[in-house]
Enzyme design. Structure first.
Site, PDB file in Angstrom:
ATOM      1  N   THR A   1       6.502  16.940  36.147  1.00 22.19           N
ATOM      2  CA  THR A   1       7.150  17.662  35.040  1.00 22.19           C
ATOM      3  C   THR A   1       6.141  17.946  33.931  1.00 22.19           C
ATOM      4  O   THR A   1       6.113  19.034  33.360  1.00 22.19           O
ATOM      5  CB  THR A   1       8.315  16.821  34.471  1.00 22.19           C
ATOM      6  OG1 THR A   1       9.097  16.366  35.558  1.00 22.19           O
ATOM      7  CG2 THR A   1       9.183  17.624  33.542  1.00 22.19           C
TER       8      THR A   1
ATOM      9  N   GLY B   1       3.321  11.166  29.464  1.00 22.17           N
ATOM     10  CA  GLY B   1       3.608  11.153  30.899  1.00 22.17           C
ATOM     11  C   GLY B   1       2.663  12.099  31.612  1.00 22.17           C
ATOM     12  O   GLY B   1       2.208  13.089  31.035  1.00 22.17           O
TER      13      GLY B   1
ATOM     14  N   THR C   1       3.544  33.267  51.426  1.00 20.50           N
ATOM     15  CA  THR C   1       3.535  32.456  50.203  1.00 20.50           C
ATOM     16  C   THR C   1       4.134  31.089  50.557  1.00 20.50           C
ATOM     17  O   THR C   1       4.493  30.857  51.719  1.00 20.50           O
ATOM     18  CB  THR C   1       4.405  33.093  49.102  1.00 20.50           C
ATOM     19  OG1 THR C   1       5.778  32.950  49.465  1.00 20.50           O
ATOM     20  CG2 THR C   1       4.107  34.560  48.916  1.00 20.50           C
ATOM     21  N   CYS C   2       4.261  30.217  49.550  1.00 14.62           N
ATOM     22  CA  CYS C   2       4.806  28.898  49.873  1.00 14.62           C
ATOM     23  C   CYS C   2       6.279  28.978  50.281  1.00 14.62           C
ATOM     24  O   CYS C   2       6.807  28.061  50.896  1.00 14.62           O
ATOM     25  CB  CYS C   2       4.631  27.951  48.696  1.00 14.62           C
ATOM     26  SG  CYS C   2       5.273  28.623  47.174  1.00 14.62           S
TER      27      CYS C   2
END
Lengths: 427, 274
Positions: A191, A187, A48-49
């Site tokens: 995030t 934005g 996995t990462c």
């Protein structure tokens, strides 16, 4: 159990190394094929990462951790890696480590929900490549069982563990059905992306994105099937939204109190949830004084995250108990695998002796008596073997050390000379 | 039969106590065992209470509405079963501790004071009276529920606004649902009170030769009814919502509690004429 594990993960290596050693699904399949034919009976790879971990049952006892590490580095050449970036496990240690991973308590953020699925995927790939045999199959099935038990018997996965997830949870404490609410995300950075992922998980359909650079908003909107409005217009449309999540890098507040006062009057004072996860903040914090405006900034959301992380930490003793129970069950099973052939051989040998003696003496008895003789001899053999059988089975359940069990089995094998019989049965 | 009635009468407060304790503990500690325990305990308590009311009605040959203490046990049952239905329909399971203390109090007071009444006035056997009492009780239960959900709304509102995320934040459902529960309870309460008043007015001249329409309890009920009518009208026409409507519900409840307490202290009977 002769299981070896070689692991590189967030405890041992920085992200650059972990990324460099990450194996895609096709690379895992290729690795398994090459490695299995040379060095192991069974192999399974979890990549996995945050981790790349190799679990195997070697062909011979000569296989070292170093050989496995070298094999991996030949497949994925990486510079600046040292032996200290690897962690090696053997037998019970390897299984225990895998169980911790499947339980979600070895992850970067404790209680990571994805990892159990990743362990399952690793198991599926290995099964498809026929690189899983009796032992690894049982080990991975037990690991998946640990993960499922942790999910159902503890609160490890409850509550958000990130700011963006906490933001969505907070909105869920104001509105009963998020799916029907209109959401504006201001934005288009990382995030915002994480928040959108959480919103999509809650099946929120009506999402609008706005960003100074319109193209980035459009990109994100395409990914999450959302609408886009130009940045210069968003203030005029604020009253249309029930939830506003803001995560820009603007140095000045974008919205002031009087803006929200106007919005509330246009909304006829209907509740408005503002989640300001930007630093510095995008909204003037005094908007929280307005009736029916629920304004929370990153500090407030961090309180929720910390509360949840504390609760997750408090679950660890319960999870360790689950892991211990599953370890005991697995090793009892493994011990019983070793004991069964010995019991079988012992019984066969006693049966052979009984038959020989029975054949030798049977003509001295009438046909009616022969039946009784056979019954009598069988009963004697069964009674003689009852205690040793119970003793061996109990040893499998109670002995802590694998060495102790082997010692006892060897004594019995030598005492009754059944070594050859066991080998013949195995063949 | 009477022995069974007396035993159940003693057991009921204990069962209500256990159920309340389960709900309270589960509110504080979010444990699966407590969650299962509280629902089972509530279900058993309802069954026992239903059985108790049934055999009491059969044995004494009248519905238990003839004395204050008979009405109290009926009220305890009405509140509990209404809560159980709300829990089943909405799947909101953490508000029980704030509601189930009421039936515990009513049932305990009733169990200590209730008498075995066989002889009752004929007037108390009238079906009109049965419907009148039942609707009035459900009406007041609805008003109480509305106030409790309203209070929970205010507490959660305050926690979110002040960014102090405590037990209320973690255990309560969302604000929108609490407001909805408060509103629906008030509507049901209002509707039931309306029926109680209408039936009372129809039945009164039939039952009594010189009834007084200025009976204090009757006047107080009408004032309460008008207050709730005003709140519902405001909600309907002016779309009042949030804290405004919740404050109205709480004020209505305080008026109800205050007027009924005073009236019950001054007058021993249900009404001036009875």
């Amino acid at each position: 159990m002769n299981i070896i594990a070689v692991a590189i993960n967030h405890h041992t290596a920085p992200i650059e190394l972990r990324e460099a050693l990450y194996l895609q699904e096709n690379e895992i399949r290729e690795f398994i094929k090459d490695f299995q034919s040379n060095l192991t009976k069974e192999i399974c790879i979890l990549s996995t990462c945050n981790r790349t971990e190799i679990y195997c049952i070697p062909n011979s006892v000569d296989l070292t951790y170093k050989e496995i590490q070298d094999f991996l580095l030949r497949k994925k050449p990486v510079e600046n890696i040292s032996p200290s970036n690897f962690r090696n496990y053997f037998s019970c240690g390897a299984v225990n480590h895998l169980f911790h991973i499947a339980a979600g308590i070895d992850s970067l953020v404790i209680g990571d929900q994805q990892i159990l699925g990743q362990v399952k995927d690793a198991f599926t790939i290995a099964s498809e490549e026929n690189s899983i045999g009796t032992y690894l199959q049982k080990v991975f099935q037990s690991a998946l069982k640990v993960g499922k038990r942790v999910k159902t018997e503890t609160e490890l996965f409850e509550g958000p563990s990130s700011i963006s997830a906490a933001a969505v949870q907070l909105a869920g404490k104001i509105f009963s059905d998020l799916k029907k609410k209109k959401v504006l995300v201001i934005g288009a950075g990382e995030t915002s992306r994480l928040t959108l992922q959480n919103l999509k998980q809650k099946e929120v359909k009506n999402i609008t994105i706005t960003n100074r650079t319109l193209s980035r908003a459009e990109e994100l909107a395409k990914e999450f099937n959302a609408n886009v409005i130009p940045f210069i217009e968003f203030k005029d449309m604020l009253h249309e939204f029930d939830i506003i999540i803001s995560a820009t890098s603007s140095p000045e507040p974008l919205v002031i109190k009087s803006d929200i006062e106007q919005v509330m009057s246009r909304r006829k004072n209907q509740p408005l949830c503002i989640l300001d996860i930007a630093i510095p903040r995008d909204f003037d914090p005094s908007v929280k004084d307005i009736e029916n405006v629920f304004y929370n900034d990153i500090d407030a959301l961090q309180i929720i995250v910390n509360q949840n992380l504390e609760r997750r930490q408090s679950q660890i003793p319960k999870i360790k108990k689950i892991i211990m129970e599953e370890l005991i069950e697995l090793f009892s099973w493994y011990n019983s695998l070793q004991i069964s052939p010995v019991i079988r051989a012992l019984r066969e040998q006693f049966e052979q002796i009984r038959l020989q003696e029975y054949e030798f003496f049977k003509n001295k008895f009438s046909p009616e008596q022969q039946q009784n003789l056979e019954l009598l001899t069988k009963r004697i053999i069964n009674k003689l073997l009852h205690n040793p059988t119970v003793y061996l089975r109990k040893s499998a359940d109670t002995l802590d050390s694998q060495g102790d069990l082997n010692l006892r089995l060897n004594i019995i094998k030598e005492m009754f000379n059944i070594q050859n019989q066991i080998s013949n049965n195995d063949e | 039969m009477r022995n069974i009635i007396h035993t159940l009468n003693t057991l009921l407060p204990i069962f209500y106590g256990i159920t309340f304790l389960f709900y309270l503990l589960n509110y504080i500690y979010d444990k699966r065992e407590l969650s299962l325990g509280k629902r089972l305990s509530l279900f058993i308590t309802i069954l026992i209470h239903f059985f108790y009311l049934l055999i009491r009605t059969i044995e004494f040959n009248h519905t238990p509405i003839t004395t204050v203490f008979e009405i109290m046990t009926l009220l305890a049952f009405a509140i509990t079963i209404s809560y159980y239905i709300i829990e089943l329909v909405t799947d909101v399971r953490n508000t029980g501790a704030f509601i189930l203390f009421l039936p515990l109090i009513f049932q305990t007071v009733s169990s200590f004071n209730i008498k075995d009444l066989v002889e009752v006035k004929d007037i108390l056997r009238s079906p009109y009276l049965g419907v009148h009492v039942f609707t009035a009780l459900t009406g007041y239960a609805g008003i109480t529920f509305s106030a409790i959900y309203g209070l929970l709304y205010l507490l959660l509102y305050k926690q979110i606004k002040s960014q102090k995320f405590g037990l209320i934040f973690n255990r309560m459902p969302n604000l929108e649902l609490l407001e909805y529960l408060s509103l629906v309870s008030a509507l049901v309460g209002f509707l039931m009170l309306t029926i109680a008043i209408v039936i009372g007015f129809i039945w009164l001249p039939q039952a009594f030769t010189e009834p007084s329409y200025f009976d204090p309890k009757l006047v107080a009920t009408i004032i309460i009814w008008l207050f709730y009518a005003f709140g519902i009208f405001g909600r309907w026409i002016f779309k009042w919502s949030g804290r405004k409507i919740v404050y109205l519900s709480l004020t209505g409840f305080v008026i109800t509690l205050f007027s009924m307490s005073i009236l019950n202290l001054i007058f021993t009977g249900f009404h001036k004429f009875f």
